[in-house]
Scaffold this active site. Structure first.
Site, PDB file in Angstrom:
ATOM      1  N   LEU A  44      41.824  38.687  22.397  1.00 40.22           N
ATOM      2  CA  LEU A  44      43.035  37.911  22.676  1.00 40.22           C
ATOM      3  C   LEU A  44      43.537  38.069  24.104  1.00 40.22           C
ATOM      4  O   LEU A  44      44.502  37.415  24.505  1.00 40.22           O
ATOM      5  CB  LEU A  44      44.145  38.300  21.696  1.00 40.22           C
ATOM      6  N   PRO A  62      42.544  37.067  27.105  1.00 40.81           N
ATOM      7  CA  PRO A  62      42.705  35.885  27.976  1.00 40.81           C
ATOM      8  C   PRO A  62      43.945  35.062  27.605  1.00 40.81           C
ATOM      9  O   PRO A  62      44.613  34.501  28.477  1.00 40.81           O
ATOM     10  CB  PRO A  62      41.408  35.093  27.722  1.00 40.81           C
ATOM     11  N   TYR A  63      44.243  34.996  26.313  1.00 43.17           N
ATOM     12  CA  TYR A  63      45.428  34.261  25.860  1.00 43.17           C
ATOM     13  C   TYR A  63      46.691  34.927  26.384  1.00 43.17           C
ATOM     14  O   TYR A  63      47.601  34.264  26.894  1.00 43.17           O
ATOM     15  CB  TYR A  63      45.418  34.212  24.331  1.00 43.17           C
ATOM     16  N   TRP A  64      46.750  36.235  26.293  1.00 46.66           N
ATOM     17  CA  TRP A  64      47.938  36.945  26.763  1.00 46.66           C
ATOM     18  C   TRP A  64      48.107  36.815  28.279  1.00 46.66           C
ATOM     19  O   TRP A  64      49.232  36.766  28.778  1.00 46.66           O
ATOM     20  CB  TRP A  64      47.884  38.415  26.337  1.00 46.66           C
ATOM     21  N   LYS A  70      49.721  33.414  28.785  1.00 45.00           N
ATOM     22  CA  LYS A  70      51.128  33.408  28.390  1.00 45.00           C
ATOM     23  C   LYS A  70      51.979  34.203  29.389  1.00 45.00           C
ATOM     24  O   LYS A  70      53.069  33.789  29.758  1.00 45.00           O
ATOM     25  CB  LYS A  70      51.290  33.973  26.978  1.00 45.00           C
TER      26      LYS A  70
END
Lengths: 214, 214
Positions: A122, A124-126, A129
């Site tokens: 996760l 890259p998502y964080w 964001k």
């Protein structure tokens, strides 16, 4: 309050349109496709077209506040995370500044505060964001950033836990419906302006949990 | 000047280590794998280990300047663009601040100024570079951002064109070796601090082209 919901067809967005209408606000549901218009209307919202990768800003006309809850979703590639969750969010902030929409609530993610947290998948998502959040924080808008933990489609409970500080043990999953209700509570409480609030499942009534002294 | 080259095993990084050594500087070549140490030494650099997704900052010990020329490359997924080109770059900026490395040159990309430019396939990359650049610009470091157009492995020409303003017609491709030389020229010219410079193939001697009044 006229509230533009960006990503009105998403899991949180759909709940949010309904709850805003129920609370006596006027939601504007911004979606990418006219086929989603009826669903927005059914929930009490005014549907408008807006494309985060194309023509977008005019969809904000007349709004008092905007909520960013668009996301590229788990089924698309990471390139969409860059284009929607990060760049799309930045474009929304710029568009709000352009159209005089001063109040902004962003749905971020729990570990945006520490993007190299586990699980690695996760990260890259964080990163996306976090970088979007940073852009919002530095903007001229009256912003609240919500960082919910793992989202579920469970029934609303009306209760959450919120922390304004880092809590490294993680937190309990939270129903999307409760996140949507927390957005409404933030919009109705100017004390949340300038705050970044971590949200997870809990026992405190939402209106109390999101108070800076809650 | 002791210059830490982050991404010393990349196309620009290899050229840069050689050119820094040739110009009488002391390059530190930061690489991810000890198997790359000999290649750094062969070019006149001091090899050090640094992992942009892990332990990194101590590799900067004693450096006067840092150059970010790491990139996830075209063969990896977009998740690495988020983790390396964007978050890794931000980590480098933070690490420089922590270790007192005040001078920073970033190799960005031509259309970072307008990430939704054509071709569409490169937009996610430009988003990442732009967001990394913005973070550097807001930092306390003495920064120069270079935005070269399409890179080639052609022989160095010693000449480029540089623009400090947006040039929407794009520009001619530029050899990586000339970009490396432009980095050296920037490090040797404090007039480039605070500047974002677009670079493309051209006819002006590099030292002249990168001057703010060039």
């Amino acid at each position: 309050m006229r509230v533009a919901v960006i990503g009105a067809n998403g899991g949180i967005g759909r709940e949010l349109v309904s709850r805003l209408a129920d609370a006596g606000h006027d939601p504007i549901g911004i979606v990418r496709d006219e086929s989603q218009f009826d669903a927005v209307r059914d929930r009490g919202g005014e549907p408008r077209l807006g494309d985060l990768e194309g023509e977008f800003a005019p969809a904000l006309e007349g709004a008092d506040a905007a909520v960013f809850t668009a996301g590229s979703g788990g089924d698309t590639g990471w390139e969409k995370t860059l284009l929607i969750d990060l760049w799309g969010a930045r474009r929304c902030v710029d568009a709000c500044a352009e159209y005089g929409v001063d109040r902004f609530v962003a749905i971020s993610a729990y570990n945006a505060s520490e993007p190299l947290s586990e699980p690695e998948s996760l990260r890259p998502y964080w990163v996306a964001k976090r970088c979007a959040d940073d852009y919002l924080e530095r903007s001229s808008l009256d912003a609240t950033i919500l960082r919910p933990t793992r989202l579920t489609d469970d029934e609303a409970t009306g209760r959450v836990s919120a922390r304004f500080e880092f809590r490294d043990e993680g937190g309990d999953a939270i129903p999307r419906a409760d996140v949507a209700q927390a957005v409404v509570a933030c919009l109705e409480n100017d004390g949340t302006i300038g705050e970044t609030i971590r949200l997870f499942g809990g026992d405190t009534p939402i209106e109390n949990a999101i108070r800076p002294d809650g």
